[in-house]
Design an enzyme around this catalytic site. Structure first.
Site, short mmCIF file in Angstrom:
data_model
loop_
_atom_site.label_atom_id
_atom_site.label_comp_id
_atom_site.label_asym_id
_atom_site.label_seq_id
_atom_site.Cartn_x
_atom_site.Cartn_y
_atom_site.Cartn_z
N GLU A 89 0.45 -1.16 0.04
CA GLU A 89 0.14 -0.15 -0.10
C GLU A 89 0.64 1.34 -0.14
O GLU A 89 1.85 1.54 0.63
CB GLU A 89 -0.78 0.16 1.42
CG GLU A 89 -2.16 -1.04 1.03
CD GLU A 89 -3.55 -1.23 2.48
OE1 GLU A 89 -4.06 -1.52 1.59
OE2 GLU A 89 -2.46 -1.11 3.56
N CYS A 102 3.69 8.28 0.56
CA CYS A 102 4.55 7.48 1.81
C CYS A 102 4.92 6.38 0.94
O CYS A 102 3.24 5.23 0.27
CB CYS A 102 3.47 7.35 3.18
SG CYS A 102 4.17 6.32 3.94
N CYS A 113 7.95 -4.61 15.43
CA CYS A 113 7.70 -3.64 16.48
C CYS A 113 6.10 -3.85 17.33
O CYS A 113 4.89 -3.80 16.40
CB CYS A 113 7.54 -2.09 16.10
SG CYS A 113 8.85 -2.02 15.04
N CYS A 116 2.71 -1.79 15.80
CA CYS A 116 2.36 -2.28 14.32
C CYS A 116 1.88 -2.85 13.56
O CYS A 116 1.97 -3.88 13.20
CB CYS A 116 3.78 -1.88 13.74
SG CYS A 116 3.93 -1.43 11.99
N GLU A 157 10.94 -2.08 6.23
CA GLU A 157 12.41 -1.39 6.99
C GLU A 157 13.16 -1.24 5.08
O GLU A 157 13.57 -2.20 4.90
CB GLU A 157 12.75 -2.26 7.89
CG GLU A 157 13.67 -1.85 8.58
CD GLU A 157 14.51 -0.58 8.80
OE1 GLU A 157 13.75 -0.01 9.56
OE2 GLU A 157 15.26 0.32 7.82
N HIS A 213 10.22 5.77 19.59
CA HIS A 213 9.50 5.60 20.09
C HIS A 213 9.81 5.40 21.75
O HIS A 213 8.75 4.71 22.61
CB HIS A 213 8.73 4.10 19.76
CG HIS A 213 8.31 4.76 18.32
ND1 HIS A 213 7.89 5.84 17.89
CD2 HIS A 213 8.38 3.46 16.85
CE1 HIS A 213 7.79 5.59 16.93
NE2 HIS A 213 8.48 4.10 15.91
N CYS A 330 0.12 6.27 9.91
CA CYS A 330 1.21 5.44 10.46
C CYS A 330 1.19 4.78 11.59
O CYS A 330 0.71 3.99 12.61
CB CYS A 330 1.90 6.73 11.79
SG CYS A 330 3.75 5.74 11.90
S1 SF4 Z 1 6.86 -1.01 8.99
FE1 SF4 Z 1 7.94 -0.12 10.66
S2 SF4 Z 1 7.03 0.59 12.56
FE2 SF4 Z 1 6.43 -1.84 11.45
S3 SF4 Z 1 7.43 -3.97 12.16
FE3 SF4 Z 1 8.11 -2.84 10.60
S4 SF4 Z 1 9.90 -1.25 10.91
FE4 SF4 Z 1 8.36 -1.59 12.92
#
Ligand code: SF4
Length: 340
Positions: A89, A102, A113, A116, A157, A213, A330
């Site tokens: 996306e 984005c 994380c 997330c 990532e 964070h 986010c």
């Molecule tokens: S997309 Fe970003 S915030 Fe989500 S798990 Fe991966 S590194 Fe962490």
């Protein structure tokens, strides 16, 4: 077959040389690919027939398959199906100062994380250059808008897909290609320390954002697995190196989680980490989701945290919330694509 959007400018010039053409002839292709954004070689009316035929033999030119668009007042979300049936996306945001996109960097994410949604799907694979660039091209073409800035902050990532991100930087910032100024491109990482050093050594002028964070290892260990490998001190050292090398300001992303990282003590610890450094803190009200028990800090707490930073001369803002209705905010991308 290799997609032509996987090529940087050097690759295309070398390809032209390899087929016995002058390398400047590669220039003809750029406006077709990145300005007119065509998805057929046959549309390239000023390119020699023999070259067209050769290109058709050697490359594909398909764009990403856009399968769903969701719209809200300031934010649109785009779901793309990739050649292998995976989905990613992208999000388009309209700000007063322009349009930004984005971009996702991987199918899934291995960083785990705890807050997330995007990372609930483990990494399936890295996105190829054509798939990174493709998100920008498709959204820009579909909406007929000029993209003013790009953040690589979607699913994945970026520094875990470093080679393709380096090539992406080249293509999006090249004046002959997508032509986004380096200062209008931001790469976000959860803190892969060795890659922060490598990124600094590129000396590109591209912005760096860190998903911090937490102000200490005890909290960060609990909410971000990456901290088991790269402790906060190491991340901060790497950021100092980046700043020294580039003289660019680093954005510290800080999601506000109720009862976890939002105390006054946490605010003071964060002050100690960033004070006197070329850093700016972006406080992000957490977007609650159905899959995690984490709660968003209340507005009073966020304001109090902000005030502590501000009164200590830290450059800080509270991120304007966008996209919550679309799960485009986010950490929410990909969470609901099973609703397709
Ligand atoms: S997309 Fe970003 S915030 Fe989500 S798990 Fe991966 S590194 Fe962490």
């Amino acid at each position: 077959m290799n997609n032509i959007y996987n090529l940087t400018i050097e690759d295309l010039e070398n390809y032209f040389l390899s087929i016995g053409e002058k390398k400047f002839k590669a220039l003809q292709l750029y406006s077709w690919l990145y300005e007119k954004k065509v998805n057929s070689f046959d549309l390239m009316s000023d390119v020699k027939k023999t070259v067209i035929e050769r290109l058709k033999t050697d490359f594909s030119i398909e764009h990403l398959k856009l399968v769903k668009v969701e719209r809200d007042t300031e934010v649109n979300k785009y779901l793309f199906e990739l050649y292998d049936g995976s989905f990613v996306e992208s999000v388009l945001m309209r700000h007063d100062y322009g349009t930004s996109i984005c971009v996702s960097s991987q199918v899934g994410c291995n960083m785990g994380c705890s807050f997330c949604e995007s990372g609930r799907l483990k990494k399936v694979r890295d996105l190829a250059l054509a798939e990174l660039v493709g998100q920008v091209i498709c959204v820009s073409k579909y909406e007929q808008v000029r993209i003013d800035s790009i953040v690589v902050m979607g699913i994945g990532e970026p520094f875990d897909n470093f080679e393709n991100i380096k090539r992406f930087i080249k293509v999006v910032t090249d004046p002959k290609m997508i032509n986004i100024g380096q200062r209008h491109l931001t790469i976000s990482t959860c803190g892969l320390v060795p890659k922060i050093y490598e990124f600094a050594d590129l000396e590109t002028g591209v912005n760096l954002a860190i998903s911090l964070h937490a102000p200490n290892n005890e909290i960060r260990d609990k909410i971000m697995k990456v901290n088991h490998g790269f402790k906060i001190e190491k991340v901060m050292e790497a950021l100092d190196y980046y700043i020294k090398k580039t003289n660019r300001r680093v954005t510290i992303e800080y999601i506000m989680l109720e009862g976890i990282n939002d105390s006054d003590k946490c605010a003071h610890e964060l002050v100690n980490l960033v004070k006197g450094k070329l850093m700016y803190v972006n406080l992000i009200p957490y977007n609650e989701t159905t899959h995690f028990e984490l709660k968003r800090s209340n507005d009073f707490k966020i304001k109090s945290f902000y005030d502590i930073l501000k009164s200590n001369d830290i450059n800080v803002t509270i991120r304007k919330e966008m996209g919550g209705n679309l799960s485009a905010a986010c950490g929410q991308l990909r969470a609901n694509s099973e609703r397709l």
